[in-house]
Scaffold this active site. Structure first.
Site, short mmCIF file in Angstrom:
data_model
loop_
_atom_site.label_atom_id
_atom_site.label_comp_id
_atom_site.label_asym_id
_atom_site.label_seq_id
_atom_site.Cartn_x
_atom_site.Cartn_y
_atom_site.Cartn_z
N HIS A 159 -0.54 0.66 0.40
CA HIS A 159 -1.14 2.01 0.23
C HIS A 159 -0.64 2.57 -1.06
O HIS A 159 0.51 2.43 -1.47
CB HIS A 159 -1.01 3.09 1.30
CG HIS A 159 -1.90 4.07 1.28
ND1 HIS A 159 -1.55 5.01 0.32
CD2 HIS A 159 -3.11 4.15 1.99
CE1 HIS A 159 -2.88 5.93 0.76
NE2 HIS A 159 -3.52 5.40 1.52
N ASP A 203 -6.13 1.06 8.38
CA ASP A 203 -7.29 -0.06 8.42
C ASP A 203 -6.65 -1.14 9.11
O ASP A 203 -7.39 -2.12 9.61
CB ASP A 203 -7.70 -0.59 7.09
CG ASP A 203 -8.64 0.61 6.28
OD1 ASP A 203 -8.01 0.78 5.34
OD2 ASP A 203 -9.58 1.04 6.96
#
Ligand code: SDX
Length: 394
Positions: free
Chosen positions: A270, A328
């Site tokens: 991320h 996700d």
């Protein structure tokens, strides 16, 4: 100030803007919405209440909640002429392409009634967007599978209504599984807002010019579609399916560590979190709840995902680069178990993120100091030179 971008040599752009909506501490893995931790909101609140919180800054009292919930419910239908937009698309068009086009078209329907300088009209636009996005997403799904559109129902809550618009057919009654509806509500909360991510920054930049909010949301949909952003849930499930079994995991871990492969573990890493994405923890728990409720606790892809996470979190490469599962990583397994096709995963992300987009857009428009965003650049092209006529060029 809002929309002002500064570049660093790494060409990573950071949007400098101030906001009261969402706080992320990437190193500590903390995510707060108006001060409330994401795990408490996901487990104790509901999506409509979180929508109210993001838009207004405080949790609603009972009367405020009832009024807001009714206002959203009363706006869930789309103009009947909107149906014609869908028939112009190929049946196999990706739902995000359809949603992007149809949401942009909303600006044609509501353009003249959206004076963005009028706080009441901004509130109406926000409620319209939050209310209609599930209907549009469900219509995109129904169009893709050749089934008739299912109208929203005012007797159902937000996520139950979305499920029936997606999965009901006129020929028989549809039963909403309460476990699935509650799980989807939690998933929507987890995806509602996330500070200045790429798609939210896109909405802010588009909105800073004074563009119609529906057109700005369409720009956010377009950005979210990318596999590095909202498309990662679709890419993560496809990756887990390609790995297939736990014995093939080391091969993919090695590929992810080999820069020349161009392969990245989807659902991992991320830009901001250098710790475990707090949403991923709730997502994993929700995944187990849904699979247990639907009899899928032996889901092979969950076994692959859990083992992949275990191995990666013990691997020096991932530890050194602070790569953890993000939201996700487990969402795709969960959504597929609920009956959604992979092609709808990012569309569901867009349904939830619409609230964050419109709340951030509203916050920006409300700011009396806000000006049009105007990113600058680091020019690395040719120095000034004189024009050379065609007949004098080599
Ligand atoms: C979302 O911004 C948001 O808030 C987004 C989001 C939201 O709610 O809006 O959280 C939603 O977009 C989540 C992210 C979904 N995307 C994916 O899961 C795609 C896979 N992840 C990567 O593509 C990547 O992690 C990004 C795009 C998410 C971040 O990319 P960065 O900024 O390049 O990552 P980084 O700078 O932290 O990377 C550090 C290093 C790099 O190597 P070096 O250049 O230092 O040698 O780690 C490597 C990267 O190459 N790396 C990975 C990796 N992610 C980063 N290596 C292998 N697998 C990965 N997944």
């Amino acid at each position: 100030d809002t929309g002002c971008f500064t570049y660093d040599p790494g060409f990573t752009s950071t949007a400098n803007c101030s906001s009261k909506i969402t706080y992320i501490d990437g190193d500590a893995g903390i995510l707060l919405h108006r001060g409330y931790p994401i795990d408490q909101l996901a487990e104790q609140s509901n999506f409509i209440e979180v929508c109210y919180l993001l838009l207004n800054g405080e949790l609603p009292n009972e009367q405020q909640y009832r009024e807001f919930d009714r206002a959203i419910t009363q706006h869930t239908m789309v103009h009947e002429q909107m149906n014609r937009f869908f028939t112009g698309f190929r049946r196999d068009a990706h739902p995000m392409a359809v949603i992007c086009g149809v949401v942009g078209a909303l600006s044609a329907f509501y353009h003249d009634s959206t004076d963005i300088n009028d706080p009441h009209q901004r509130t109406v636009a926000a409620r319209r967007m939050i209310a209609k996005m599930p209907t549009i997403a469900a219509m995109a799904y129904k169009y893709a599978i050749g089934q008739p559109f299912i109208y929203p129902r005012n007797d159902l809550d937000y996520t139950s209504n979305f499920l029936q618009m997606c999965f009901a057919v006129p020929c028989e009654p549809y039963y909403v599984n309460p476990v699935v509806s509650r799980a989807l509500d939690k998933i929507f909360i987890l995806h509602a807002d996330h500070e200045q991510n790429a798609s939210t920054s896109t909405v802010r930049l588009a909105g800073s010019s004074g563009a119609n909010p529906f057109a700005c949301i369409a720009a956010g949909v377009a950005c979210l579609w990318g596999p590095a952003h909202g498309g990662a849930n679709e890419a993560a499930l496809n990756m887990l399916a390609e790995i297939g079994t736990v014995d093939r995991i080391p091969e993919y871990i090695d590929k992810a560590k080999d820069k020349t492969s161009g392969f990245r573990l989807m659902g991992f890493g991320h830009r901001v979190y250098k710790n475990y994405d707090p949403r991923a923890k709730v997502m994993q728990k929700t995944c187990h709840e849904v699979l247990d409720a639907l009899g899928g606790h032996d889901e092979p892809l969950l076994k692959v995902a859990l083992e992949l996470e275990r191995i990666a979190l013990e691997d020096d490469y991932f530890i050194e680069k602070k790569l953890y599962p993000n939201i996700d990583f487990y969402s795709g397994i969960t959504l597929r178990a609920m009956g959604f096709p992979v092609s709808m995963f990012t569309a569901l992300f867009a349904v939830a993120r619409t609230t964050g987009w419109i709340a951030q857009w509203n916050e920006m428009i409300e700011d009396p100091e806000q000006r049009i965003g105007r990113p600058r650049q680091l020019y690395i092209g040719s120095p000034q030179r004189d024009f050379v006529p065609l007949n004098q060029r080599d």
